[in-house]
Design an enzyme around this catalytic site. Structure first.
Site, PDB file in Angstrom:
ATOM      1  N   THR A 151       0.840  -1.208   0.000  1.00 26.23           N
ATOM      2  CA  THR A 151       0.000   0.000   0.000  1.00 26.23           C
ATOM      3  C   THR A 151       0.877   1.262   0.000  1.00 26.23           C
ATOM      4  OG1 THR A 151      -1.689  -1.172   1.225  1.00 26.23           O
ATOM      5  CG2 THR A 151      -1.795   1.223   1.325  1.00 26.23           C
ATOM      6  N   HIS A 203       2.120   1.842  -3.415  1.00 21.64           N
ATOM      7  CA  HIS A 203       1.095   2.488  -4.255  1.00 21.64           C
ATOM      8  C   HIS A 203       1.101   4.001  -3.994  1.00 21.64           C
ATOM      9  CE1 HIS A 203      -0.698  -1.217  -5.619  1.00 21.64           C
ATOM     10  NE2 HIS A 203      -0.987  -1.610  -4.401  1.00 21.64           N
TER      11      HIS A 203
END
Ligand code: NAD
Ligand code: ZN
Length: 346
Positions: A44, A47
Site C-alpha cells: 500500500t 502504491h
C-alpha cells in the site's frame, strides 16, 4: 512550544515522498502516543509512493504522514486511557472502526462499514511518533523480535487468510509469492498442512518462499503446475487455496486445480475486475471467502505462533535507517524484495 519530529510525508497529490519535520501529535481523550522503533514498507505504501490510480483515489488530504506497519513503545496516554502503561512495547491495529455498526457489535471489526486506515485516511506511522485510539493498541510481548513485529500488520493479513480453513494434513496452493504469500506459506506449514505449493513468475520471490519452507515453488510462466502436483503426491487437487496475487489468471488457475469441495480464501486485490468461470466453481462445489484486513484475534495468534517457533525472518530482505527510505522503496519497486524494515532510532 510545539515539538517537532521527522516523518515520511506525501507532500501533495503526485509521485514521491519527503522526509519532513512535522508536529508531534498530541493524544486526545482516549488516544495513545506511540514512539516508533521500527516500521516496514507495505505494498500500500508503494502504491502511495508511486501515486497509482489506487493512491489517487484513496489519499484525499496530503500533506500527510504515511505508513501502518510498526512496532514501538507507549510514550503518552491521552485523558481517560487506563489499563496500559507508558514504556510498554506495542504495535497497532491499523483499521480504526466505528464501534457502532452491526459488525462492530458482533466482534467482526474487519467488516466495519465505517472503517478508516492509519497511514491512508489519517497520519501514519512512518514517523518518530504515531497517535492512535487506545482500543487499537496491541501490547507486544518483550520476547518477540521487533524486526518481525514491525510487519505484524501484514502477518495478520496472512494469518486471517490462511487460518480461515482447517489446514492439518491438507494440501494448500498459494498464488502470489509476495511478502504476504510467503508469510502465509510459513503459517500453513506451521499449522500442519501436508504440502504447501506457491506460484509466482518472479524467481527471486520463489526462492524466498523456498527459504520459508514451501514444498514446491512454481514459476507458472515456465513450469507446469499439474506436473508439480503429481510429484508432490496430490491425487484429487488442492484442498485449500489462498489467492494472494490479485491476478485473474492466478485465480483461474487455482480454480482449475482445486479438488471438488475445496475452499479458497481471497486476499489479493486486483487493479481491475476479472473474468470468472462460474461453472467451474459451481461444478466443483468450491467455497470462496473474501478476506479484508485481519480479525483482532489474529494479533495473539501471530504472537503465539512466533513464540511457538514460526520463524518469519526469511521474508526480511532489506534493512535501512528511515533517512534512507528512498532505497527501501526502490527495493520494493524492483520486485527483488520481501519485507523492507526501516529503523527509527536516531
Ligand atoms: P505483492 O504485490 O508484493 O505480491 C503479489 C505477487 O503476485 C507478486 O510477486 C506477483 O509477481 C505475483 N503474481 C502476479 N500474477 C501472478 C499469477 N498469475 N500467478 C502467480 N503469482 C502472480 O503483494 P503482497 O504485499 O504480498 O500482498 C498480496 C496481495 O494481497 C496483494 O494483491 C495486495 O493488494 C493484497 N492485500 C489485500 C489486503 C486485504 O485486506 N484484502 C491486505 C493487504 C494486501
Ligand atoms: Zn463499525
Amino acid at each position: 512550544m510545539e515539538r517537532l519530529m521527522d516523518a515520511i510525508v506525501k507532500p501533495e497529490k503526485g509521485p514521491g515522498l519527503e522526509l519532513r519535520k512535522v508536529p508531534v501529535p498530541v493524544p486526545g481523550p482516549g488516544e495513545v502516543l506511540i514512539k516508533v522503533h521500527k516500521t516496514a514498507i507495505c505494498g500500500t505504501d508503494v502504491h502511495i509512493f508511486n501515486w497509482d490510480p489506487w493512491a489517487a483515489e484513496h489519499i484525499k488530504n496530503p500533506p500527510m504522514t504515511i505508513g501502518h506497519e510498526y512496532v514501538g513503545e507507549i510514550a503518552e496516554l491521552g485523558a481517560g486511557v487506563t489499563g496500559i502503561e507508558i514504556g510498554q512495547r506495542v504495535s497497532g491495529e491499523g483499521h480504526i472502526t466505528c464501534g457502532h455498526c452491526r459488525n462492530c457489535h458482533t466482534g467482526n471489526i474487519q467488516w466495519c462499514k465505517n472503517t478508516t486506515s492509519v497511514g491512508v485516511d489519517r497520519d501514519g506511522a512512518f514517523a518518530e511518533y504515531v497517535c492512535i485510539p487506545a482500543s487499537n493498541v496491541i501490547i507486544i510481548d518483550e520476547s518477540l523480535p521487533e524486526e518481525v513485529v514491525s510487519f505484524f500488520d501484514a502477518v495478520g493479513n496472512a494469518t486471517h487468510t490462511a487460518l480461515m480453513w482447517d489446514l492439518v494434513g491438507e494440501d494448500v496452493l498459494i498464488t502470489g509469492a509476495g511478502p504476504i504469500g510467503i508469510i502465509a506459506a510459513g503459517i500453513c506449514k506451521y499449522a500442519g498442512a501436508r504440502r504447501v505449493v506457491i506460484t509466482d513468475m518472479n524467481d527471486y520471490r520463489l526462492d524466498l518462499a523456498r527459504k520459508m519452507g514451501v514444498d514446491a515453488a512454481v514459476n507458472t510462466a515456465t513450469e507446469d503446475l499439474e506436473k508439480v502436483m503429481k510429484e508432490q503426491g496430490l491425487v484429487e487437487g488442492f484442498d485449500v487455496g489462498l489467492e494472494m496475487s490479485g491476478a485473474g489468471a492466478a485465480f483461474a488457475q487455482m480454480c482449475s486445480v482445486m479438488r471438488n469441495g475445496g475452499k479458497i480464501s481471497l486476499l489479493g486485490i486486483g487493479n481491475k475486475p476479472i473474468e470468472v468461470d462460474m461453472n467451474l466453481i459451481i461444478g466443483k462445489g468450491l467455497t470462496l471467502q473474501g478476506i479484508y484486513g485481519r480479525k483482532m484475534d489474529n494479533w495473539h495468534q501471530m504472537s503465539y505462533m512466533v513464540q511457538g517457533g514460526l520463524d518469519l525472518t526469511p521474508v526480511i530482505t532489506h534493512r535501512f535507517h528511515y533517512t534512507e527510505f528512498e532505497e527501501g522503496f526502490a527495493a520494493m519497486n524492483s520486485g527483488k524484495s520481501g519485507k523492507v524494515v526501516l529503523d527509527w532510532t536516531k
